[in-house]
Design a protein around this motif. Structure first.
Motif, PDB file in Angstrom:
ATOM      1  N   ASP A  17       0.931  -1.138  -0.260  1.00 41.03           N
ATOM      2  CA  ASP A  17       0.074  -0.059  -0.083  1.00 41.03           C
ATOM      3  C   ASP A  17       0.841   1.483   0.036  1.00 41.03           C
ATOM      4  OD1 ASP A  17      -2.430   1.484  -0.161  1.00 41.03           O
ATOM      5  OD2 ASP A  17      -2.337   1.433   2.005  1.00 41.03           O
ATOM      6  N   THR A  18       1.824   1.121  -0.682  1.00 42.23           N
ATOM      7  CA  THR A  18       2.685   2.202  -0.861  1.00 42.23           C
ATOM      8  C   THR A  18       3.345   2.369  -2.401  1.00 42.23           C
ATOM      9  OG1 THR A  18       4.420   3.835   0.202  1.00 42.23           O
ATOM     10  CG2 THR A  18       4.925   1.348  -0.006  1.00 42.23           C
ATOM     11  N   ARG A  19       4.163   3.559  -2.784  1.00 39.94           N
ATOM     12  CA  ARG A  19       5.047   3.645  -4.060  1.00 39.94           C
ATOM     13  C   ARG A  19       6.079   2.665  -3.851  1.00 39.94           C
ATOM     14  NH1 ARG A  19       4.825   9.733  -4.582  1.00 39.94           N
ATOM     15  NH2 ARG A  19       4.442   9.376  -2.392  1.00 39.94           N
ATOM     16  N   PRO A  20       6.499   1.871  -5.032  1.00 40.71           N
ATOM     17  CA  PRO A  20       7.851   1.437  -4.793  1.00 40.71           C
ATOM     18  C   PRO A  20       9.035   2.148  -4.503  1.00 40.71           C
ATOM     19  CG  PRO A  20       6.526   0.734  -7.126  1.00 40.71           C
ATOM     20  CD  PRO A  20       5.869   1.897  -6.264  1.00 40.71           C
ATOM     21  N   SER A  21       9.160   3.335  -4.847  1.00 39.72           N
ATOM     22  CA  SER A  21      10.194   4.251  -4.332  1.00 39.72           C
ATOM     23  C   SER A  21      10.319   4.709  -2.914  1.00 39.72           C
ATOM     24  CB  SER A  21      10.408   5.565  -5.187  1.00 39.72           C
ATOM     25  OG  SER A  21       9.075   6.071  -5.215  1.00 39.72           O
ATOM     26  N   ILE A 123      -6.542   2.433  16.256  1.00 44.55           N
ATOM     27  CA  ILE A 123      -5.605   3.372  15.670  1.00 44.55           C
ATOM     28  C   ILE A 123      -5.963   4.060  14.387  1.00 44.55           C
ATOM     29  CG2 ILE A 123      -3.751   1.703  14.666  1.00 44.55           C
ATOM     30  CD1 ILE A 123      -1.589   3.712  16.176  1.00 44.55           C
ATOM     31  N   TYR A 124      -5.133   4.135  13.262  1.00 43.06           N
ATOM     32  CA  TYR A 124      -5.460   4.613  12.033  1.00 43.06           C
ATOM     33  C   TYR A 124      -4.870   3.879  10.909  1.00 43.06           C
ATOM     34  CZ  TYR A 124      -1.323   6.806  13.353  1.00 43.06           C
ATOM     35  OH  TYR A 124      -0.041   7.008  13.915  1.00 43.06           O
ATOM     36  N   PRO A 125      -5.306   3.986   9.755  1.00 45.98           N
ATOM     37  CA  PRO A 125      -4.453   3.238   8.555  1.00 45.98           C
ATOM     38  C   PRO A 125      -3.395   3.934   7.933  1.00 45.98           C
ATOM     39  CG  PRO A 125      -6.906   4.418   7.979  1.00 45.98           C
ATOM     40  CD  PRO A 125      -6.501   4.567   9.260  1.00 45.98           C
ATOM     41  N   VAL A 126      -2.405   3.198   7.683  1.00 49.91           N
ATOM     42  CA  VAL A 126      -1.198   3.715   7.034  1.00 49.91           C
ATOM     43  C   VAL A 126      -0.659   2.864   5.941  1.00 49.91           C
ATOM     44  CG1 VAL A 126      -0.314   4.505   9.314  1.00 49.91           C
ATOM     45  CG2 VAL A 126       0.284   2.364   8.361  1.00 49.91           C
ATOM     46  N   GLY A 127       0.087   3.417   4.851  1.00 48.27           N
ATOM     47  CA  GLY A 127       0.538   2.828   3.868  1.00 48.27           C
ATOM     48  C   GLY A 127       1.865   2.427   4.390  1.00 48.27           C
ATOM     49  N   GLY A 128       2.364   1.021   3.935  1.00 46.03           N
ATOM     50  CA  GLY A 128       3.786   0.837   4.025  1.00 46.03           C
ATOM     51  C   GLY A 128       4.084  -0.009   5.412  1.00 46.03           C
ATOM     52  N   ALA A 137       1.689  -9.725   1.478  1.00 46.17           N
ATOM     53  CA  ALA A 137       2.487  -9.188   0.446  1.00 46.17           C
ATOM     54  C   ALA A 137       2.719 -10.311  -0.780  1.00 46.17           C
ATOM     55  CB  ALA A 137       3.814  -8.738   0.881  1.00 46.17           C
ATOM     56  N   SER A 138       2.621 -11.631  -0.619  1.00 44.59           N
ATOM     57  CA  SER A 138       2.715 -12.535  -1.611  1.00 44.59           C
ATOM     58  C   SER A 138       1.444 -12.814  -2.177  1.00 44.59           C
ATOM     59  CB  SER A 138       3.275 -13.865  -0.799  1.00 44.59           C
ATOM     60  OG  SER A 138       2.020 -14.435   0.148  1.00 44.59           O
ATOM     61  N   TRP A 139       0.324 -12.289  -1.851  1.00 41.73           N
ATOM     62  CA  TRP A 139      -0.897 -12.378  -2.689  1.00 41.73           C
ATOM     63  C   TRP A 139      -1.897 -11.327  -2.869  1.00 41.73           C
ATOM     64  CZ3 TRP A 139      -5.074 -11.645   0.549  1.00 41.73           C
ATOM     65  CH2 TRP A 139      -4.725 -11.917   2.037  1.00 41.73           C
ATOM     66  N   SER A 140      -1.867 -10.231  -2.113  1.00 41.10           N
ATOM     67  CA  SER A 140      -2.682  -9.297  -2.080  1.00 41.10           C
ATOM     68  C   SER A 140      -2.388  -8.273  -3.247  1.00 41.10           C
ATOM     69  CB  SER A 140      -2.666  -8.406  -0.748  1.00 41.10           C
ATOM     70  OG  SER A 140      -3.691  -7.197  -0.878  1.00 41.10           O
ATOM     71  N   LYS A 141      -3.485  -7.589  -3.661  1.00 42.32           N
ATOM     72  CA  LYS A 141      -3.418  -6.726  -5.006  1.00 42.32           C
ATOM     73  C   LYS A 141      -2.862  -5.337  -4.279  1.00 42.32           C
ATOM     74  CE  LYS A 141      -7.312  -8.626  -7.528  1.00 42.32           C
ATOM     75  NZ  LYS A 141      -8.453  -8.293  -7.731  1.00 42.32           N
ATOM     76  N   SER A 142      -2.680  -5.117  -2.889  1.00 35.78           N
ATOM     77  CA  SER A 142      -2.142  -3.854  -2.444  1.00 35.78           C
ATOM     78  C   SER A 142      -0.632  -4.253  -2.256  1.00 35.78           C
ATOM     79  CB  SER A 142      -2.720  -3.576  -1.077  1.00 35.78           C
ATOM     80  OG  SER A 142      -4.244  -3.417  -1.364  1.00 35.78           O
ATOM     81  N   ALA A 143       0.047  -5.228  -2.543  1.00 35.56           N
ATOM     82  CA  ALA A 143       1.480  -5.484  -2.463  1.00 35.56           C
ATOM     83  C   ALA A 143       2.275  -4.410  -3.551  1.00 35.56           C
ATOM     84  CB  ALA A 143       1.637  -7.026  -2.411  1.00 35.56           C
ATOM     85  N   VAL A 144       3.311  -4.339  -3.262  1.00 39.66           N
ATOM     86  CA  VAL A 144       4.244  -3.641  -4.263  1.00 39.66           C
ATOM     87  C   VAL A 144       5.459  -4.236  -4.632  1.00 39.66           C
ATOM     88  CG1 VAL A 144       5.738  -1.456  -4.278  1.00 39.66           C
ATOM     89  CG2 VAL A 144       3.476  -1.408  -3.050  1.00 39.66           C
ATOM     90  N   SER A 145       5.468  -4.194  -5.905  1.00 40.72           N
ATOM     91  CA  SER A 145       6.878  -5.082  -6.555  1.00 40.72           C
ATOM     92  C   SER A 145       7.929  -4.139  -6.232  1.00 40.72           C
ATOM     93  CB  SER A 145       6.646  -5.137  -8.004  1.00 40.72           C
ATOM     94  OG  SER A 145       5.488  -6.151  -8.312  1.00 40.72           O
ATOM     95  N   THR A 146       9.054  -4.453  -5.704  1.00 36.90           N
ATOM     96  CA  THR A 146      10.144  -3.807  -5.370  1.00 36.90           C
ATOM     97  C   THR A 146      11.288  -4.131  -6.168  1.00 36.90           C
ATOM     98  OG1 THR A 146      10.633  -5.194  -3.407  1.00 36.90           O
ATOM     99  CG2 THR A 146       9.628  -3.002  -3.144  1.00 36.90           C
TER     100      THR A 146
END
Length: 146
Positions: A17-21, A123-128, A137-146
């Protein structure tokens, strides 16, 4: 006080749930990544000492796009809130037992709260976040390829 490496918070440095960079920039995140690649973890919960919190997925913004309103108003199949994961029961039990075991510490520290990161009462939601990365990370569409 916020801890980090440079201007990067290790709690927000994972490929979910974040950008690859914007992930795996800290030694902490990369070290945890190596550990997860070398070992099999069935479930994880995290101790957040600064908030006296033991938490688990979901904690990303995809499962809670408009905090706090849509965190509790977006039902999944079965009528559960969108932030309830498939393994919610197991992680909730693990967090509850960990909180009981940790107990209140000497001094002014209160007992650990426990629950889902996206639950507005917790608490609250966060990316990363590490919790969601470790869980999906191995199966969700929110995972990021690094």
């Amino acid at each position: 006080a916020r801890r980090g490496e440079g201007n990067v918070d290790p709690n927000r440095d994972f490929a979910f749930d974040t950008r690859p960079s914007e992930c795996m920039r800290t030694i902490a995140a990369r070290s945890i990544d190596v550990l997860f690649r070398q070992r099999m973890f069935a479930l994880t919960v995290t101790f957040h000492g600064g908030d006296n919190l033991i938490a688990f997925p979901w904690g990303d913004t995809a499962h809670c796009p408009s905090f706090p309103a849509e965190c509790s108003l977006r039902p999944q199949a079965g009528g559960l809130p969108a932030w309830v994961s498939a393994d919610h029961s197991a992680m909730a039990a693990l967090a509850m037992y960990a909180a009981d075991f940790a107990g209140p510490q000497p001094g002014d520290m209160k007992p650990y709260r426990h629950g889902v990161l996206n639950d507005p009462k917790i608490i609250y939601p966060v990316g990363g976040g590490m919790e969601d990365w470790a869980y999906a990370a191995s199966w969700s569409k929110s995972a990021v390829s690094t």
